[in-house]
Design an enzyme around this catalytic site. Structure first.
Site, mmCIF file in Angstrom:
data_model
loop_
_atom_site.group_PDB
_atom_site.id
_atom_site.type_symbol
_atom_site.label_atom_id
_atom_site.label_comp_id
_atom_site.label_asym_id
_atom_site.label_seq_id
_atom_site.Cartn_x
_atom_site.Cartn_y
_atom_site.Cartn_z
ATOM 1 N N CYS A 86 0.878 -1.331 0.045
ATOM 2 C CA CYS A 86 0.049 -0.124 0.020
ATOM 3 C C CYS A 86 0.705 1.269 -0.023
ATOM 4 O O CYS A 86 1.558 1.534 -0.982
ATOM 5 C CB CYS A 86 -1.066 -0.109 1.272
ATOM 6 S SG CYS A 86 -2.609 1.000 0.908
ATOM 7 N N HIS A 203 -3.643 -5.827 1.246
ATOM 8 C CA HIS A 203 -2.654 -5.964 2.475
ATOM 9 C C HIS A 203 -2.688 -7.453 2.802
ATOM 10 O O HIS A 203 -3.385 -7.917 3.462
ATOM 11 C CB HIS A 203 -3.438 -5.160 3.485
ATOM 12 C CG HIS A 203 -3.269 -3.661 3.452
ATOM 13 N ND1 HIS A 203 -2.365 -2.880 4.295
ATOM 14 C CD2 HIS A 203 -3.957 -2.804 2.804
ATOM 15 C CE1 HIS A 203 -2.558 -1.578 4.052
ATOM 16 N NE2 HIS A 203 -3.435 -1.546 2.822
ATOM 17 N N GLU A 205 -0.714 -8.519 5.029
ATOM 18 C CA GLU A 205 -0.481 -8.716 6.587
ATOM 19 C C GLU A 205 -1.893 -8.695 7.190
ATOM 20 O O GLU A 205 -2.018 -8.851 8.647
ATOM 21 C CB GLU A 205 0.281 -7.647 7.185
ATOM 22 C CG GLU A 205 -0.272 -6.264 7.357
ATOM 23 C CD GLU A 205 -0.480 -5.585 6.180
ATOM 24 O OE1 GLU A 205 -0.563 -5.972 4.858
ATOM 25 O OE2 GLU A 205 -0.734 -4.005 6.108
#
Lengths: 240, 743
Positions: A86, A203, A205
């Site tokens: 990002c 994302h 994560e």
């Protein structure tokens, strides 16, 4: 393996990356301060999501001048693994470590939603735990994620296999409706020509635990671990 | 002792006329002179006008707020600190509060809403708690009003622009559209923070001689008189000219301030800390000194300024954002300054704590203000304003001519923006950052896990202005019940309440009556559930040219789960599950969305039996804790039929429902809203244990039908609809109304 997660002023998903790598995956993950000039022995450097320096100018435009970015550029030039998520992707583009640029979403608004991405090239350190064509369900959350590059450059990138992830519908087809931000050619993630620097808008994560968003994001981090251990094996056998 | 203070050259002479222009009544101006023993200086007049404003002093509401239950065995910090705090177990304390930013958001929607988020965040981290979640309760005018789309777009972008950039997820909320808010929208922002028990910070000054530090952004001219002129007066045609009183937010600095303040808090060098919110430097300094029973002296020459030439008056009244004032342990200033320098923030020593009980400000060798601290904080006027019920009965929708067919009614309701999906709003908010959100926006309540613990927190914000307009007491009671029930539907035990009370002009007796009745309702409901009201905010003067908004007490409830894996969402899970209805009384169409759309047919609100409401909530918590519930959904806007449809809208796999146990010929059964009804699903084998929990408590609990794989919604012979088609109406409503604003 050793991971370094850079903390710029205004980084927001740095804690989430550390949590995913350290607590969920059991990796050795440490925060790196933007004023540092070394990477503390990290084998992979993560540039996390957020709004570095508020992103009041162009996203990532100021962060690229942080002292630590000199170390990141050196590390990448030596073949070190770098992943930008990002805002991290935006910074890597601003730093010219990745081709192209990220501009305002087609809708002109911030979007937080799940997307499906298709792995376009599994023969890279960032995707080797997946197979080409695999579909991953990941969240996006950004206002400026529309990937753009000159057509000729995109053609060259496609030829070289630098497009690693593309937004698709749940059946795996790229379409205008499945493209959340208007990215050219539905591109969600790209690598550099050497395939040691990777940037993506979704994302991973935030997709490492069943209770939160599922675990598809693990595929990408596991790829890095896998490629690192096999390259270590290679280094060792070469040394013998 | 009157103290000596001087006006500066060029400042206007202080007289009754100037006092009135500052919003002080003649009596208040006389009281100022009495407390000072002399005429105030120009600076002092400004200071009194903001500290005694409705917004800062709560002068019209204080006598009522005292009647709310604020104690409880789990309460750690009560009202009086910046926010309330509750012990949620495993060594964690939850700090939460909700606050209004109505008038600024109407004047300048983006910055008004953004700074509303920023302000409530500071109230939380000033307590030493890390903000972990936000919610928002929004009220706009009808879509027919020309400004609604602009205001909605601006407010949502402002909330997102600030919240997304500061790294705090926005996890839940509510939005309503009604012509009653055409000229006075409501933006109520909630924040929840977590701290380790015993590590909460105080806003009580201690230690004579301790230095006072100013940290964060520099001071500019923005927001001067935001509290007194903008928040504490009605709107009129000139309100747009008040735009300069709206502050401008800088979420990047706020993010740095969060990290720096939490790091500084851990150092142990901070004695007291308070956000410079409304009335900025003045309120933070005088309130900290007042709580400690001490005095404070400020050296205005040391205030970090954004531009030169600010007068003492401007410095003291500025509402520039992202600033905090703290009292440090003497000798540890440098240690704190190093922490703030690491985060590239100002940290200037600007004064010290004194023992003489005076609030004193120096500027270029002169004392420009010297006021007893108590006069600013504790001795502000308190009013018991006249309250009387309105002469005219509340306005009702036109009488209903004929009930529409159930199919048409359901479709119309699902497309009604008050019922329809709010995805257009919440997808502009980051709901994931911090990796705690296990149930995000779109279900009844949001649920967060607490890392390193099995516990979870559920949160929801609700309001019910339609019911409050009919009966301000019952409306407030039903709002508390709804918020509590939503948290219980997620499987959490309700633990505490915070409130934002939005009303019209308190100088009008019928508004004061609405407020008094609202407080009574809030109190009775809180007592019945055994819940403390840990924090709150009052927003008066929500009216434009004599037209007040409907009474709108906004209630947020925090719930605690011992085991977050037992959380429940509103969505049907699997075909074959039984659909049950549990309720505390018979539903009514009064004050419903159905009534607002099609016309009034019910005489008035159904009574609410609080004892039964509590039993319903207790039953939900017990059943969820025993893993007997697969899904639970509160019946609210649109009634039972809408609730069933919403439960079918499972994002992963749409479900269907076949219901034979509903009196489908009766519109109030299908579309009635109050009092409490909950739709539960359960496995067949759990039916007897589950229903016993509720029937033993004397509640109505019966099987309505079952979940089916085929995505159709069937209710008796009245309805047989394609769920995907209904979902299309539900999801398409807001984007359709905003076409052109978003793809």
């Amino acid at each position: 393996m050793k991971w370094g997660v850079i903390r710029f002023p205004g980084s927001l998903d740095d804690g989430d990356a550390l949590w995913a790598l350290g607590e969920v995956m059991g990796q050795e993950a440490r925060a790196l301060w933007h004023k540092d000039e070394t990477l503390g022995g990290a084998e992979c450097v993560v540039l996390p999501g957020g709004f570095s320096y508020g992103d009041y100018l162009r996203c990532g435009a100021i962060a690229r001048f942080s002292p630590i970015m000199r170390a990141v550029a050196r590390f990448a030039a030596e073949g070190g693994l770098v992943i930008g998520i990002c805002n991290g992707f935006q910074i890597l583009c601003e730093a010219h470590l990745l081709p192209g640029a990220l501009t305002r979403n087609r809708s002109l608004s911030f979007i937080c939603q799940p997307v499906t991405v298709r792995v376009e090239n599994a023969a890279t350190p960032f995707t080797c735990a997946a197979r080409t064509g695999d579909l991953l369900r990941l969240p996006i959350k950004h206002g400026e994620g529309r990937y753009v590059a000159p057509e000729a450059e995109l053609d060259a990138m496609e030829r070289r296999g630098q497009v690693l992830l593309r937004y698709v519908d749940p059946r795996g087809e790229a379409s205008d409706a499945a493209n959340p931000n208007g990215s050219m050619r539905s591109i969600a993630g790209v690598a550099n020509e050497r395939f040691n620097v990777f940037g993506l808008m979704p994302h991973p994560e935030h997709a490492v635990e069943r209770a939160l968003f599922g675990q598809d994001g693990l595929k990408l981090f596991e790829s890095i671990v896998l490629s690192r251990s096999s390259s270590r094996l290679g280094e060792e056998s070469a040394a013998r | 002792m009157s103290g000596i203070a001087v006006s500066l050259a060029g400042e206007p002479a202080v007289d009754a006329e100037l006092a009135r222009a500052h919003g002080l009544s003649p009596d208040e101006f006389a009281l100022v002179q009495k407390l000072l023993g002399r005429m105030p200086t120009f600076t002092e007049l400004g200071v009194f006008s903001v500290m005694w404003s409705e917004h800062c002093s709560y002068k019209s509401s204080r006598v009522y707020l005292k009647t709310l239950p604020s104690r409880g065995e789990m309460v750690v910090a009560e009202q009086g600190e910046n926010a309330g705090a509750i012990d949620v177990g495993d060594g964690w304390v939850a700090v939460f509060k909700i606050e209004s930013h109505n008038h600024p958001s109407f004047v300048e929607p983006y910055q008004g809403a953004a700074t509303g988020v920023g302000g409530i965040l500071r109230d939380i981290f000033t307590m030493g708690a890390r903000p972990i979640a936000s919610m928002d309760s929004l009220k706009f005018g009808s879509f027919e009003h020309p400004r609604t789309r602009y205001l909605l777009g601006g407010v949502v972008a402002g909330i997102g622009g600030y919240g997304n950039c500061v790294g705090v997820p926005t996890v839940a909320g509510e939005a309503m559209f009604d012509a009653a808010y055409n000229n006075n929208i409501l933006v109520n922002a909630f924040c929840l923070g977590l701290a380790r028990k015993g590590e909460l910070m105080s806003a009580r000054a201690r230690g004579v001689g301790n230095p006072v530090l100013y940290v964060g952004s520099a001071t500019g001219r923005d927001g001067i008189h935001g509290a007194s002129l903008l928040a504490s007066a009605e709107f009129d045609a000139s309100s747009q000219s008040k735009r300069p009183t709206v502050q401008v937010g800088d979420p990047f600095t706020e993010k740095l301030l969060i990290e720096a303040c939490l790091e500084a808090a851990r150092s142990g060098a901070i004695v007291a800390i308070q956000d410079m919110g409304a009335a900025g430097l003045t309120s933070s300094s005088s309130e900290m000194a007042a709580r400690g029973g001490l005095g404070i002296e400020l050296d205005l020459d040391r205030i970090p300024l954004r531009q030169s030439g600010l007068t003492p008056y401007e410095m003291l009244l500025s509402e520039s954002q992202e600033r905090m004032l703290l009292v440090a342990e003497r000798g540890r200033e440098a240690e704190l300054q190093a922490i703030f320098a690491k985060w590239d923030l100002h940290a200037a020593v600007v004064g010290k704590i004194t023992d003489d009980g005076r609030w004193r400000a120096r500027y270029r060798g002169k004392i420009v203000a010297d006021i007893p601290v108590r006069a600013l904080a504790d001795e502000a006027p308190v009013y018991r304003r006249p309250a009387a019920p309105p002469v005219k009965p509340p306005e009702r929708p036109v009488p209903l001519r004929a009930h529409p067919a159930p199919r048409a009614a359901l479709r119309a309701l699902l497309g009604n923006p008050n019922v329809a999906s709010k995805r257009w709003i919440y997808r502009q908010y980051d709901s994931l950052v911090l990796s705690n959100t296990v149930v995000g926006p779109g279900s009844d309540a949001a649920v967060l896990r607490i890392k390193g613990s099995r516990r979870g927190l559920a949160l929801k914000v609700d309001s019910n202005p339609r019911a409050c307009a009919l009966d301000p007491y019952l409306g407030a009671v039903s709002t508390v019940c709804e918020a509590v029930r939503n948290v219980a539907c997620a499987g959490a035990r309700p633990a505490g309440i915070t409130n934002c009370l939005n009303y019209g002009n308190p100088e009008r007796p019928e508004i004061m009556w609405q407020f008094a009745r609202g407080i009574e309702g809030l109190r009775d409901a809180a007592l019945a559930f055994g819940l403390p009201v840990v924090s709150g905010n009052v927003s008066f003067y929500n009216e434009t040219e004599g037209h007040a908004i409907p009474p709108t007490p906004t209630i947020a409830v925090l719930g605690v789960m011992d085991d977050v894996s037992r959380r429940v969402t509103q969505f049907f899970k699997a075909p074959g599950d039984l659909i049950l209805m549990v309720r505390s009384g018979a539903p009514s169409l009064a004050a419903s969305e159905y009534e607002a759309m099609f016309g009034a047919s019910a005489p008035g609100l159904s009574p609410i039996e609080l004892g039964r409401e509590k039993k319903l909530v207790d039953g939900l918590v017990v059943a969820a804790g025993s893993a007997l519930i697969r899904s639970a959904h509160d019946v609210s806007e649109g009634g039972l039929a809408v609730a069933i449809a919403e439960a079918c809208f499972n994002q992963e796999l749409p479900m269907g429902a076949a219901l034979d146990g509903v009196d489908a010929a009766n519109p109030s059964e299908l579309f009635g809203e109050g009092p409490s009804t909950v739709i539960i699903t359960a496995k067949q084998g759990d039916l007897s244990s589950l229903s016993r929990i509720f029937t033993d408590a004397g509640l109505e609990c019966r099987v309505l039908g079952g979940v089916i794989a085929e995505p159709r919604l069937r209710i008796g012979s009245a309805l047989d609809e394609d769920v995907r088609e209904l979902a299309g109406i539900y999801e398409g409503s807001l984007p359709g109304r905003l076409q052109g604003d978003d793809s």
